[in-house]
Design an enzyme around this catalytic site. Structure first.
Site, PDB file in Angstrom:
ATOM      1  CB  CYS A   2       3.630 -22.616  42.314  1.00  0.00           C
ATOM      2  SG  CYS A   2       2.668 -21.727  43.534  1.00  0.00           S
ATOM      3  NE  ARG A  27       9.388 -24.222  41.105  1.00  0.00           N
ATOM      4  CZ  ARG A  27      10.100 -23.335  40.427  1.00  0.00           C
ATOM      5  NH1 ARG A  27      11.226 -23.691  39.861  1.00  0.00           N
ATOM      6  NH2 ARG A  27       9.690 -22.086  40.292  1.00  0.00           N
ATOM      7  CG  ASN A 101       5.125 -19.761  40.218  1.00  0.00           C
ATOM      8  OD1 ASN A 101       4.965 -19.284  41.340  1.00  0.00           O
ATOM      9  ND2 ASN A 101       6.317 -19.945  39.686  1.00  0.00           N
TER      10      ASN A 101
END
Ligand code: M6R
Length: 616
Positions: A2, A27, A101
């Site tokens: 994330c 990512r 995240n």
């Protein structure tokens, strides 16, 4: 995994946040969302799929203008990649929005508690509980969002970076960090929060590393950091050494192509300032006492994926140059096998991102056993160097493509430097021997540059082989990790079966896989001194060819002994076998990227993968 962005300042927050999310796309993610606060109202938009989907939603259903906002790209863990599960998640009263995240491990228990209290949860995520808990806590802490965050965080277990905004506090963004990355960007009249500096590098180079279990309160003119109990917290400020253009494609079709081309410079930069005019190593920056290095009796390298392959090469270098036992362990396996490590063990943790959770957990375990940890890392301000006793940074610059290329080559260089330095400190080699190896190392950037000339031929080969069902890679000694790395690149980019073997193992089973036309890429070490190693692999190539497989041989200029057995011969510059991975890997990177392109795959963001794997 994330990506997180938070902004408070004078600019249009939505623009800053969406630009930041775009810079974090590498990512890996499968949905995206944003929230802004305007005139006491909270507004969110979120959408499954790529950022373009979110942008088209924002086009048809715009958000109000605002100078405070948060944004998220989600890599699904709890709950599929749907609009509903995308972040931000919002409290029932519609006032608090949260992005996250990591994994909240006790979310089931918290969810049950909220449901018993009559709260309606609308997603399958672990994150949503935090939005409801914050809303429930705010009245008890006089509406102070930072205090509510501290209170909630004390109840959470697992790994989390959380960022929240509250409609009733239109001038503050609050973040919290445990085990997942979060960096503050300090601007003039504006401040940023992000998973990494790439998100705000276009606005400021001044950053603050947040430590473990810290909460940050971000306002236009101030950044306040505390621990989870509200006490003062230590933070480290740093200045990012690269600029926004380093994280752009710069005319290349893909980030991966650019990063492959940048390798000669990355290799050279990683040596810069670390070698004296006398050819001796100068690594005082590592902060590892020479006495500690003299006293160690074993080295254990922990790493994942490509970094693990760099670690395998480190083992050859350390054992050969330093004559010290070295084990290399997949970080995800390390702490579960009761490893024999202690104060006499030096742990080397290798990681491009510095945020790989498996590696973080391995190094924490090793430190608990009293071992010293040296990090080899590419990302300033990340968790792995911060939690290690010593660090040697690789100077690859930002690596955006998910498939690691320049980071790998610089990890190799860092491993060679560390091995030579330990040999120097412990007196395993005379100064002139070290200087001779160093000269060979210093010649490598130019050789990496030369090997890039094979790129066209590797692309043509990929075009020819794009329908192959499988590709095998074989190598011996340091050619074995190169074979593993070549296979890993092909798997992650071309989504096909690819496997690397120690060439000597073929006859113990894998030779049964050989069939007519199967491509086998063979990494051949230097023939200098007519080494037994070289002779053995030439025999292995003959065995492969005798069974009808198609041999693609990677061998150094002037090695004529392989010519009769190569269906395709790729030439690499001559260099000592131990340093050969620096050149032998490059054609394999180009080959994998070209295979992916030929199959129509996304080269920079392969399916299912994330650039930094921040969960175990
Ligand atoms: O950031 P790290 O170096 O710790 O990452 C380790 C692996 O996840 C990484 O090398 C991965 O294998 C790459 N995608 C390979 O190209």
């Amino acid at each position: 995994m994330c990506g997180i962005v938070g902004y408070v300042g004078e600019k249009q927050a939505l623009q800053v946040v969406v630009d930041g999310l775009r810079r974090l796309e590498y990512r890996g993610y499968d949905s995206a969302g944003v929230a802004v606060v305007s005139e006491g109202e909270l507004d969110t938009r979120k959408k499954a799929g790529k950022l373009a989907n979110l942008e088209s939603l924002l086009g048809s259903d715009p958000l109000p203008q605002s100078t405070i906002g948060i944004g998220h790209t989600r890599w699904a863990t709890h709950g599929g990649p749907t609009d509903l599960n995308a972040h931000p998640h919002v409290s029932e009263d519609g006032k608090v929005a949260v992005i996250h995240n990591g994994i909240i491990e006790n979310f089931a228990e918290l969810r049950a508690e909220l449901m018993a209290a009559g709260v309606h949860l609308s997603s399958e995520t672990d994150t949503e509980v935090v939005a409801h808990l914050l809303a429930a806590t705010l009245p008890a802490v006089d509406g102070d969002l930072a205090e509510a965050m501290r209170t909630v965080c004390r109840r959470l277990s697992g790994a989390f970076t959380l960022v929240a905004v509250d409609a009733d506090q239109p001038d503050v963004v609050v973040g919290a960090r445990r085990n997942s990355p979060l960096v503050v960007g300090r601007g003039e009249g504006e401040n940023f929060l992000a998973s990494d500096v790439a998100a705000f590098i276009a606005h400021t180079r001044f950053a603050i590393e947040l430590g473990q279990d810290q909460v940050v309160e971000l306002r236009r003119e101030s950044v306040t950091v505390t621990d989870f109990d509200g006490g003062p917290a230590d933070v480290t400020e740093f200045e990012v050494t690269w600029d926004a253009s380093a994280a752009e494609k710069g005319g290349y079709d893909t980030f991966m192509a650019k990063e492959i081309a940048e390798q000669p410079k990355a290799v050279s930069d990683t040596m810069l300032g670390r070698i004296g005019v006398d050819g001796q190593l100068k690594l005082d920056e590592m902060r590892l006492a020479e006495n500690d290095l003299r006293e160690i009796d074993k080295v254990v390298v922990v790493a994942c994926g490509t970094a693990y392959h760099a670690g395998m090469v480190a083992k050859y270098a350390l054992e050969h140059w330093v004559r010290i036992p070295c084990e290399v362990e997949l970080a995800s396996e390390f702490r579960y096998r009761d490893p024999v490590v202690g104060p006499g063990t030096l742990i080397i943790a290798i990681s491009q991102s510095g945020e790989t959770m498996d590696t973080i957990m391995a190094l924490r375990y090793a430190r608990e056993q009293g071992s010293k940890v040296l990090a080899i890392c590419n990302t300033q301000g990340s968790t792995i160097p911060r939690e290690s006793d010593a660090v040697l940074y690789t100077h690859a610059g930002p690596e955006v493509a998910v498939a690691s290329t320049k980071a790998f080559l610089t990890q190799l260089v860092a491993c060679y430097l560390v091995a030579l330095y330990v040999a120097q400190v412990r007196g395993n080699k005379y100064g002139d021997e070290i200087a001779m190896i160093v000269r060979e190392l210093q010649a490598m950037p130019q050789k990496v540059d030369l090997v890039l000339d094979t790129s066209e031929e590797m692309k043509e080969l990929a075009e020819e082989l794009k329908d192959a069902r499988s590709v095998l890679f074989i190598g011996r000694h340091v050619g074995f990790p190169v074979a593993l790395e070549g296979a890993l690149k092909l798997k992650e980019l071309a989504y096909m079966h690819a496997e690397g073997f120690a060439a000597g193992e073929l006859k113990h089973g894998p030779i049964a896989l050989l069939e007519d036309g199967l491509p086998v890429i063979c990494i051949v070490p230097s023939p200098a001194g007519r080494s037994v190693l070289h002779e053995k692999i030439v025999s292995n190539i003959q065995e492969v060819r005798a069974r009808g497989a198609r041999t693609i041989v990677i061998a150094e200029e002037g090695d004529e002994s392989v010519v009769p057995y190569a269906d395709h011969l790729v030439r690499i510059p001559a260099c000592p076998t131990l340093l050969q991975p620096l050149v032998a890997t490059v054609p394999l990177q180009v080959f994998a990227a070209a295979m992916a392109a030929a199959k129509g795959h996304d080269v920079d963001q392969p399916r299912n993968l994330a650039k930094s794997v921040t969960v175990e």
